[in-house]
Scaffold this motif. Structure first.
Motif, PDB file in Angstrom:
ATOM      1  N   ASN A  46       7.154  -1.599   7.229  1.00  0.00           N
ATOM      2  CA  ASN A  46       6.397   0.060   7.011  1.00  0.00           C
ATOM      3  C   ASN A  46       7.597   0.683   6.813  1.00  0.00           C
ATOM      4  O   ASN A  46       8.486   0.823   7.626  1.00  0.00           O
ATOM      5  N   ALA A  47       7.139   1.633   5.754  1.00  0.00           N
ATOM      6  CA  ALA A  47       8.273   2.728   5.292  1.00  0.00           C
ATOM      7  C   ALA A  47       7.542   4.022   5.226  1.00  0.00           C
ATOM      8  O   ALA A  47       7.247   4.560   4.098  1.00  0.00           O
ATOM      9  N   GLY A  48       7.492   4.431   6.426  1.00  0.00           N
ATOM     10  CA  GLY A  48       6.859   5.934   6.473  1.00  0.00           C
ATOM     11  C   GLY A  48       5.352   6.214   7.256  1.00  0.00           C
ATOM     12  O   GLY A  48       5.034   7.162   7.466  1.00  0.00           O
ATOM     13  N   PHE A  49       4.508   5.208   7.083  1.00  0.00           N
ATOM     14  CA  PHE A  49       3.350   5.508   7.597  1.00  0.00           C
ATOM     15  C   PHE A  49       3.337   5.661   9.081  1.00  0.00           C
ATOM     16  O   PHE A  49       3.798   4.565   9.866  1.00  0.00           O
ATOM     17  N   PRO A  50       2.527   6.609   9.614  1.00  0.00           N
ATOM     18  CA  PRO A  50       2.422   6.548  11.108  1.00  0.00           C
ATOM     19  C   PRO A  50       1.640   5.381  11.606  1.00  0.00           C
ATOM     20  O   PRO A  50       0.665   5.012  10.849  1.00  0.00           O
ATOM     21  N   LEU A  51       1.921   4.986  12.780  1.00  0.00           N
ATOM     22  CA  LEU A  51       1.140   3.916  13.292  1.00  0.00           C
ATOM     23  C   LEU A  51      -0.343   4.081  13.510  1.00  0.00           C
ATOM     24  O   LEU A  51      -0.926   3.183  13.031  1.00  0.00           O
ATOM     25  N   VAL A  63       0.878  -1.170   0.070  1.00  0.00           N
ATOM     26  CA  VAL A  63      -0.137  -0.152  -0.076  1.00  0.00           C
ATOM     27  C   VAL A  63       0.924   1.097  -0.065  1.00  0.00           C
ATOM     28  O   VAL A  63       1.779   1.264   0.911  1.00  0.00           O
ATOM     29  N   ARG A  64       0.787   2.184  -1.047  1.00  0.00           N
ATOM     30  CA  ARG A  64       1.397   3.233  -1.023  1.00  0.00           C
ATOM     31  C   ARG A  64       0.306   4.616  -0.952  1.00  0.00           C
ATOM     32  O   ARG A  64      -0.663   4.406  -1.443  1.00  0.00           O
ATOM     33  N   SER A  65       1.179   5.622  -0.377  1.00  0.00           N
ATOM     34  CA  SER A  65       0.630   6.962  -0.412  1.00  0.00           C
ATOM     35  C   SER A  65       1.544   7.967  -0.251  1.00  0.00           C
ATOM     36  O   SER A  65       2.285   7.952   0.779  1.00  0.00           O
ATOM     37  N   ALA A  79       3.932   0.451   2.779  1.00  0.00           N
ATOM     38  CA  ALA A  79       3.723  -0.857   3.705  1.00  0.00           C
ATOM     39  C   ALA A  79       3.572  -2.040   2.855  1.00  0.00           C
ATOM     40  O   ALA A  79       2.735  -1.947   1.990  1.00  0.00           O
ATOM     41  N   LYS A  80       3.660  -3.008   3.374  1.00  0.00           N
ATOM     42  CA  LYS A  80       3.435  -4.473   2.901  1.00  0.00           C
ATOM     43  C   LYS A  80       2.673  -5.225   4.157  1.00  0.00           C
ATOM     44  O   LYS A  80       3.147  -5.223   5.046  1.00  0.00           O
ATOM     45  N   PHE A  81       1.665  -6.131   3.516  1.00  0.00           N
ATOM     46  CA  PHE A  81       0.795  -6.792   4.329  1.00  0.00           C
ATOM     47  C   PHE A  81       0.641  -8.064   3.691  1.00  0.00           C
ATOM     48  O   PHE A  81       0.323  -8.207   2.811  1.00  0.00           O
ATOM     49  N   TRP A  82       0.734  -9.094   4.460  1.00  0.00           N
ATOM     50  CA  TRP A  82       0.532 -10.450   4.328  1.00  0.00           C
ATOM     51  C   TRP A  82      -1.048 -10.563   4.257  1.00  0.00           C
ATOM     52  O   TRP A  82      -1.742 -10.047   5.416  1.00  0.00           O
ATOM     53  N   LEU A  83      -1.354 -11.184   3.285  1.00  0.00           N
ATOM     54  CA  LEU A  83      -2.686 -11.256   3.055  1.00  0.00           C
ATOM     55  C   LEU A  83      -3.623 -12.483   3.911  1.00  0.00           C
ATOM     56  O   LEU A  83      -4.798 -12.399   4.281  1.00  0.00           O
ATOM     57  N   HIS A  84      -2.931 -13.278   4.274  1.00  0.00           N
ATOM     58  CA  HIS A  84      -3.394 -14.549   5.222  1.00  0.00           C
ATOM     59  C   HIS A  84      -4.003 -14.103   6.415  1.00  0.00           C
ATOM     60  O   HIS A  84      -4.895 -14.587   6.959  1.00  0.00           O
ATOM     61  N   ASP A  85      -3.414 -13.046   6.973  1.00  0.00           N
ATOM     62  CA  ASP A  85      -3.505 -12.602   8.591  1.00  0.00           C
ATOM     63  C   ASP A  85      -3.782 -11.342   8.367  1.00  0.00           C
ATOM     64  O   ASP A  85      -3.978 -10.486   9.643  1.00  0.00           O
ATOM     65  N   LEU A  86      -3.207 -10.461   7.415  1.00  0.00           N
ATOM     66  CA  LEU A  86      -3.362  -8.931   7.427  1.00  0.00           C
ATOM     67  C   LEU A  86      -2.217  -8.300   8.335  1.00  0.00           C
ATOM     68  O   LEU A  86      -2.531  -7.394   8.947  1.00  0.00           O
TER      69      LEU A  86
END
Length: 78
Positions: free
Chosen positions: A46-51, A27-29, A34-41
């Protein structure tokens, strides 16, 4: 790098050279990604997104998980 979902300022996509990894989505903005595994999300990277923003992204991905997994399987022929 096919885009599979857009909402608000976000774009969810795959890198075409990552088909040997488990199903996941990036996911980019702006300049954040950030990168998310689809089996459990769970978040893999995370490269830059605030938590505080990650929870909303995960909720949106969860509501589209079947669509994302279908797009992964179609793209990588799984």
């Amino acid at each position: 790098m096919p885009t599979v979902l857009r909402w608000g300022p976000y774009r969810a996509f795959f890198y075409s050279n990552e088909g040997s990894e488990p199903a996941h989505v990036h996911v980019r903005s702006g300049d954040m990604e950030a990168k998310f595994w689809l089996h459990d999300l769970s978040m893999a990277v995370n490269a830059g997104f605030p938590l505080h923003e990650i929870g909303g992204i995960i909720r949106h991905l969860r509501s589209h998980r079947d669509e994302l997994l279908g797009a992964w399987n179609d793209h990588f022929r799984n």
